[in-house]
Design an enzyme around this catalytic site. Structure first.
Site, PDB file in Angstrom:
ATOM      1  N   CYS A   2     -73.979 -55.179 -50.866  1.00 49.90           N
ATOM      2  CA  CYS A   2     -73.570 -56.586 -50.855  1.00 49.90           C
ATOM      3  C   CYS A   2     -73.518 -57.111 -49.422  1.00 49.90           C
ATOM      4  O   CYS A   2     -73.051 -56.457 -48.513  1.00 49.90           O
ATOM      5  CB  CYS A   2     -72.221 -56.860 -51.486  1.00 49.90           C
ATOM      6  SG  CYS A   2     -72.097 -56.364 -53.192  1.00 49.90           S
ATOM      7  N   ARG A  27     -79.033 -55.404 -48.159  1.00 48.32           N
ATOM      8  CA  ARG A  27     -77.765 -54.784 -48.544  1.00 48.32           C
ATOM      9  C   ARG A  27     -77.542 -54.826 -50.055  1.00 48.32           C
ATOM     10  O   ARG A  27     -76.645 -54.177 -50.577  1.00 48.32           O
ATOM     11  CB  ARG A  27     -76.604 -55.472 -47.842  1.00 48.32           C
ATOM     12  CG  ARG A  27     -76.685 -55.454 -46.333  1.00 48.32           C
ATOM     13  CD  ARG A  27     -75.451 -56.073 -45.745  1.00 48.32           C
ATOM     14  NE  ARG A  27     -74.310 -55.249 -46.009  1.00 48.32           N
ATOM     15  CZ  ARG A  27     -73.863 -54.283 -45.211  1.00 48.32           C
ATOM     16  NH1 ARG A  27     -74.478 -54.048 -44.077  1.00 48.32           N
ATOM     17  NH2 ARG A  27     -72.811 -53.574 -45.524  1.00 48.32           N
ATOM     18  N   TRP A  75     -75.051 -56.438 -54.864  1.00 46.84           N
ATOM     19  CA  TRP A  75     -75.468 -55.158 -55.446  1.00 46.84           C
ATOM     20  C   TRP A  75     -74.380 -54.838 -56.463  1.00 46.84           C
ATOM     21  O   TRP A  75     -73.260 -54.488 -56.098  1.00 46.84           O
ATOM     22  CB  TRP A  75     -75.551 -54.093 -54.374  1.00 46.84           C
ATOM     23  CG  TRP A  75     -76.169 -52.800 -54.829  1.00 46.84           C
ATOM     24  CD1 TRP A  75     -77.485 -52.446 -54.755  1.00 46.84           C
ATOM     25  CD2 TRP A  75     -75.493 -51.681 -55.429  1.00 46.84           C
ATOM     26  NE1 TRP A  75     -77.674 -51.191 -55.284  1.00 46.84           N
ATOM     27  CE2 TRP A  75     -76.470 -50.693 -55.701  1.00 46.84           C
ATOM     28  CE3 TRP A  75     -74.180 -51.415 -55.774  1.00 46.84           C
ATOM     29  CZ2 TRP A  75     -76.170 -49.476 -56.280  1.00 46.84           C
ATOM     30  CZ3 TRP A  75     -73.876 -50.199 -56.366  1.00 46.84           C
ATOM     31  CH2 TRP A  75     -74.866 -49.237 -56.614  1.00 46.84           C
ATOM     32  N   ASN A 101     -67.453 -57.682 -50.886  1.00 45.20           N
ATOM     33  CA  ASN A 101     -68.232 -56.453 -50.857  1.00 45.20           C
ATOM     34  C   ASN A 101     -67.258 -55.303 -51.025  1.00 45.20           C
ATOM     35  O   ASN A 101     -66.232 -55.285 -50.351  1.00 45.20           O
ATOM     36  CB  ASN A 101     -68.957 -56.360 -49.509  1.00 45.20           C
ATOM     37  CG  ASN A 101     -69.557 -54.986 -49.266  1.00 45.20           C
ATOM     38  OD1 ASN A 101     -69.868 -54.255 -50.201  1.00 45.20           O
ATOM     39  ND2 ASN A 101     -69.714 -54.623 -48.008  1.00 45.20           N
ATOM     40  N   GLY A 102     -67.537 -54.370 -51.931  1.00 41.36           N
ATOM     41  CA  GLY A 102     -66.642 -53.230 -52.108  1.00 41.36           C
ATOM     42  C   GLY A 102     -66.070 -53.199 -53.498  1.00 41.36           C
ATOM     43  O   GLY A 102     -66.607 -53.803 -54.425  1.00 41.36           O
ATOM     44  N   GLU A 481     -87.173 -34.753 -46.979  1.00 39.16           N
ATOM     45  CA  GLU A 481     -87.259 -36.172 -46.615  1.00 39.16           C
ATOM     46  C   GLU A 481     -88.551 -36.800 -47.145  1.00 39.16           C
ATOM     47  O   GLU A 481     -88.551 -37.946 -47.605  1.00 39.16           O
ATOM     48  CB  GLU A 481     -87.154 -36.314 -45.081  1.00 39.16           C
ATOM     49  CG  GLU A 481     -87.357 -37.710 -44.527  1.00 39.16           C
ATOM     50  CD  GLU A 481     -86.359 -38.750 -45.025  1.00 39.16           C
ATOM     51  OE1 GLU A 481     -85.430 -38.403 -45.753  1.00 39.16           O
ATOM     52  OE2 GLU A 481     -86.544 -39.939 -44.686  1.00 39.16           O
ATOM     53  N   LYS A 485     -88.556 -40.001 -49.634  1.00 41.66           N
ATOM     54  CA  LYS A 485     -89.230 -41.267 -49.293  1.00 41.66           C
ATOM     55  C   LYS A 485     -90.087 -41.736 -50.457  1.00 41.66           C
ATOM     56  O   LYS A 485     -90.062 -42.888 -50.849  1.00 41.66           O
ATOM     57  CB  LYS A 485     -90.164 -41.095 -48.087  1.00 41.66           C
ATOM     58  CG  LYS A 485     -89.672 -41.196 -46.692  1.00 41.66           C
ATOM     59  CD  LYS A 485     -89.004 -42.437 -46.254  1.00 41.66           C
ATOM     60  CE  LYS A 485     -87.654 -42.612 -46.768  1.00 41.66           C
ATOM     61  NZ  LYS A 485     -86.464 -42.242 -46.241  1.00 41.66           N
ATOM     62  N   GLU A 488     -87.946 -42.811 -53.568  1.00 36.25           N
ATOM     63  CA  GLU A 488     -87.179 -44.047 -53.327  1.00 36.25           C
ATOM     64  C   GLU A 488     -88.015 -45.307 -53.527  1.00 36.25           C
ATOM     65  O   GLU A 488     -87.544 -46.274 -54.099  1.00 36.25           O
ATOM     66  CB  GLU A 488     -86.689 -44.086 -51.865  1.00 36.25           C
ATOM     67  CG  GLU A 488     -85.434 -43.327 -51.585  1.00 36.25           C
ATOM     68  CD  GLU A 488     -85.024 -43.450 -50.122  1.00 36.25           C
ATOM     69  OE1 GLU A 488     -83.859 -43.723 -49.871  1.00 36.25           O
ATOM     70  OE2 GLU A 488     -85.877 -43.279 -49.215  1.00 36.25           O
ATOM     71  N   HIS A 504     -89.561 -18.818 -58.744  1.00 36.29           N
ATOM     72  CA  HIS A 504     -88.292 -18.693 -59.469  1.00 36.29           C
ATOM     73  C   HIS A 504     -88.040 -19.884 -60.375  1.00 36.29           C
ATOM     74  O   HIS A 504     -86.890 -20.212 -60.648  1.00 36.29           O
ATOM     75  CB  HIS A 504     -87.147 -18.497 -58.472  1.00 36.29           C
ATOM     76  CG  HIS A 504     -87.341 -17.294 -57.612  1.00 36.29           C
ATOM     77  ND1 HIS A 504     -87.268 -16.006 -58.108  1.00 36.29           N
ATOM     78  CD2 HIS A 504     -87.675 -17.174 -56.298  1.00 36.29           C
ATOM     79  CE1 HIS A 504     -87.516 -15.154 -57.128  1.00 36.29           C
ATOM     80  NE2 HIS A 504     -87.780 -15.837 -56.024  1.00 36.29           N
ATOM     81  N   LYS A 603     -79.275 -50.442 -48.895  1.00 33.97           N
ATOM     82  CA  LYS A 603     -79.394 -49.844 -47.569  1.00 33.97           C
ATOM     83  C   LYS A 603     -78.129 -49.087 -47.184  1.00 33.97           C
ATOM     84  O   LYS A 603     -78.187 -48.015 -46.610  1.00 33.97           O
ATOM     85  CB  LYS A 603     -79.665 -50.971 -46.559  1.00 33.97           C
ATOM     86  CG  LYS A 603     -79.835 -50.505 -45.139  1.00 33.97           C
ATOM     87  CD  LYS A 603     -81.221 -50.000 -44.929  1.00 33.97           C
ATOM     88  CE  LYS A 603     -81.425 -49.361 -43.582  1.00 33.97           C
ATOM     89  NZ  LYS A 603     -82.430 -48.290 -43.687  1.00 33.97           N
TER      90      LYS A 603
HETATM   91  C1  G6P Z   1     -78.688 -45.021 -48.658  1.00 32.62           C
HETATM   92  C2  G6P Z   1     -79.999 -45.406 -47.997  1.00 32.62           C
HETATM   93  C3  G6P Z   1     -80.635 -44.174 -47.367  1.00 32.62           C
HETATM   94  C4  G6P Z   1     -79.672 -43.514 -46.395  1.00 32.62           C
HETATM   95  C5  G6P Z   1     -78.325 -43.196 -47.060  1.00 32.62           C
HETATM   96  C6  G6P Z   1     -77.275 -42.816 -46.022  1.00 32.62           C
HETATM   97  O1  G6P Z   1     -78.923 -44.203 -49.755  1.00 32.62           O
HETATM   98  O2  G6P Z   1     -80.865 -45.975 -48.945  1.00 32.62           O
HETATM   99  O3  G6P Z   1     -81.817 -44.543 -46.673  1.00 32.62           O
HETATM  100  O4  G6P Z   1     -80.236 -42.334 -45.909  1.00 32.62           O
HETATM  101  O5  G6P Z   1     -77.832 -44.362 -47.738  1.00 32.62           O
HETATM  102  O6  G6P Z   1     -77.021 -43.937 -45.221  1.00 32.62           O
HETATM  103  P1  G6P Z   1     -76.478 -43.900 -43.761  1.00 32.62           P
HETATM  104  O7  G6P Z   1     -76.353 -45.339 -43.362  1.00 32.62           O
HETATM  105  O8  G6P Z   1     -75.134 -43.206 -43.837  1.00 32.62           O
HETATM  106  O9  G6P Z   1     -77.444 -43.154 -42.923  1.00 32.62           O
END
Ligand code: G6P
Length: 608
Positions: A2, A27, A75, A101-102, A481, A485, A488, A504, A603
């Site tokens: 948010c 956000r 969000w 937000n929250g 990672e 990616k 996501e 395994h 984000k």
């Molecule tokens: C969300 C984002 C990710 C990020 C994670 C941790 O899931 O989409 O890209 O790695 O949060 O966020 P931070 O701000 O703590 O790195």
């Protein structure tokens, strides 16, 4: 999670609010809305979907008169995304509009109480209780009402409040949710992120938990929760508005991928002085450092995967046990952590709820804390004993790229730095590694340039429904990672496996035309990974290899390949992730996905 904006000044507020929301959209993006006060009345526009829907509805805000207001991009937590649940929410008397937000943890109890008093709820949100609560405690003074309502709320939140009591004030309330005040000339602002403020001002105040702020066009006063004014600490933002714009790229993600040679350089170069790694404000004394017997890295998402790379490098150079813990697990595990533990907390945003909670838990147990954070003034940066900023600039795409590589850069530097202070590295190797690290921006650029056919290749493989990533040692850390990616932003099932674990279980899933991405840059275990490649090929899988550009052997075995420039081995992950980021990007693009705003993600995850 948010985005919140607030504005009070002498010009029309709605266009300013909508512009701010566009910059905060990463956000959260399931609905958007604004509320603007005009001569004692509040005009509201809110709509399901992107901020562009709100802009269309209001002709970029031109339809909504008034010079002070609040805005929100959502969000969803409580209640599905729709026009009614979209913020702002109004009190029944129309005096207050609230954006939030929250999570208000005691909202059910408050809702019941307020319903009994006769307040009618129209939405399913927890936010609406704030608006009715404000009305119920209002007795002619908006500031007192904010203070009283604040004292009744439990949870973690940032709130923006618009009140029409005639005095031209907006309020911002912070309790564990990011909120920043922007100081203009004849106008003032608040937002949940600096990126919504920099086009107006570079003078900002980072609010702290338990504070609320009163903004008029001429003045900003910050109060503690008892309503006592507190000292304003004004900071200067160091980056320009262009840094948070697309700069001609189709997506923020592609722009941020391409920025990585520069961001890596900005992270590393200023911290190498006369061949030595130096960290600003690193307060651990030699005695304290030698007292550390265990390093715990905690984070969420990609930050945790950067930590996985860091673990290999720190263990290798410092000969100290390192464990990487998911913050969401660590916080509830009654962790065995004490004063001999160095806790490294990694977070791009510095606001991730689980990471903050895990950090607090470990601090209570006496751990020394070191934060690797991008966003200056964020909660994690304030909680930590020591902070190393990644200086990556604003990262807007939800899927992190430059955030991740700069986190790895700091971890690599930290490993070299700690190794020297702990006496586990000789002078020649130390100098060599510092030199190699300084050369990595050129290697990243080469990794960007090497794979000219990547767009075409990604398109041709974009039909796969599930993709397996395998690798060993540092390559395995990068697999994690690379798979994240892809999943996501393309919604393709992608999972990373340590190549040695294949037999395994995972190999049971491999069949004719399965796609296996085999990362094979870690040379000491190259032959082992080659055997795994043979095994999946024998079962009909197609192999996309990620290998060092001069490794001829793999090119004869793989069906397709992505090349990585030869680097100092422990820094290879930095170059290796680049083609994988591009691969994820182009697969998602081929599948028509909304790359910068992937479904269901946000984000910055500021709620649990
Ligand atoms: C969300 C984002 C990710 C990020 C994670 C941790 O899931 O989409 O890209 O790695 O949060 O966020 P931070 O701000 O703590 O790195």
């Amino acid at each position: 999670m948010c985005g919140i904006v607030g504005f009070t000044g002498g010009r029309q507020a709605a266009p300013v609010l909508i512009d701010g929301l566009k910059r905060l959209e990463y956000r959260g993006y399931d609905s958007a809305g604004i509320a603007v006060a005009d001569g004692g009345k509040i005009g509201v526009a809110k709509v399901k979907g992107y901020v562009k829907n709100l802009a269309e509805l209001t002709h970029d805000g031109a339809d909504i008169p008034g010079t002070m207001g609040v805005g929100h991009t959502r969000w969803a937590t409580h209640g599905v995304p729709n026009d009614i649940n979209a913020h702002p929410h109004l009190s029944c008397d129309g005096r207050f509009a609230v954006v939030h937000n929250g999570i208000i943890e005691n909202y059910a109890q408050l809702r019941e109480e307020l319903t009994r008093q006769g307040y009618e709820f129209v939405s399913e949100t927890d936010t609406e209780v704030i608006a009715h609560l404000l009305e119920s405690v209002y007795a002619g003074d908006a500031k007192k009402a904010v203070m009283k309502a604040f004292s009744r709320l439990k949870g973690s939140y940032a709130i923006g409040i618009l009140c029409t009591d005639g005095s031209g004030r907006i309020f911002a309330v912070r309790e564990a949710g990011p909120l920043i005040i922007g100081l203009g000339v004849g106008e003032n602002y608040f937002a949940s992120d600096v990126s919504a403020l920099v086009q107006h001002t570079k003078n900002v105040i980072y609010m702290e938990d338990g504070q609320f702020a009163e903004l008029t066009p001429e003045d900003v006063t910050i109060f503690d929760s008892f309503g006592r004014p507190v000292e304003r600490k004004v900071s200067r933002v160091t980056w320009d508005v262009e840094a948070a714009e697309k700069g001609g790229y189709e997506h923020f993600m592609l722009k941020e991928i391409m920025e990585q040679p520069a961001t890596f350089k900005a992270t590393v170069e200023p911290r190498v002085v006369d061949g030595e790694v130096v960290f600003e404000n690193f307060s651990l004394t030699d005695e304290e450092l030698h007292g550390i017997n265990h390093i715990v890295i905690t984070a969420c998402g990609s930050a945790g995967y950067a930590g996985q790379v860091g673990r290999y490098v720190i263990e290798e150079l410092c000969r100290m046990p390192v464990s990487v813990e998911l913050a969401s697990e660590l916080r509830y595990r009654n962790p065995i952590i004490g004063e001999h533990t160095l806790l490294i907390v990694i977070s791009q945003s510095g606001e991730t709820a689980d990471t903050i909670a895990a950090m607090r838990e470990c601090k209570l147990r006496g751990a020394r804390t070191l934060a690797i954070v991008n966003v200056v003034g964020s909660t994690i940066s304030k909680l930590a004993d020591n902070v190393i900023y990644t200086w990556a600039g604003p990262e807007i795409a939800v899927a992190t790229t430059k955030g991740y590589t700069t986190q790895v850069a700091v971890l690599d530097m930290l490993a070299i730095y700690l190794a020297k202070r702990l006496g586990t590295i000789d002078g020649a190797r130390y100098s060599h590694l510092v030199e190699e690290l300084l050369g990595m921006p050129a290697k990243i650029q080469r990794a960007l340039d090497l794979n000219k056919n990547i767009e075409e290749l990604a398109e041709s493989l974009s039909y796969h429904n599930d993709i397996y990533f395998i690798g060993r040692n540092l390559d395995y850390a990068v697999c994690l990672e690379g798979a994240l990616k892809l999943k996501e932003i393309s919604y393709i099932f992608a999972e990373a496996y340590a190549a040695g674990e294949l037999k395994h279980g995972t190999i049971a899933l491999v069949e004719e035309d399965s796609l296996v991405v085999a990362i094979a840059c870690y040379e000491p275990l190259f032959e082992k990974t080659m055997s795994n490649i043979e095994e999946v090929k024998a079962r009909g899988a197609k192999v996309l290899a990620v290998a060092l550009e001069d490794n001829k052997k793999i090119f004869t075995k793989a069906d397709e390949y992505l090349m990585v420039p030869r680097c100092e081995p422990i820094f290879t992950p930095i170059a290796e992730i680049i083609p994988l980021q591009l691969f994820a990007y182009y697969v998602a693009r081929a599948n028509g996905c909304d790359i910068d705003k992937p479904k269901n993600l946000a984000k910055s995850v500021t709620v649990e």
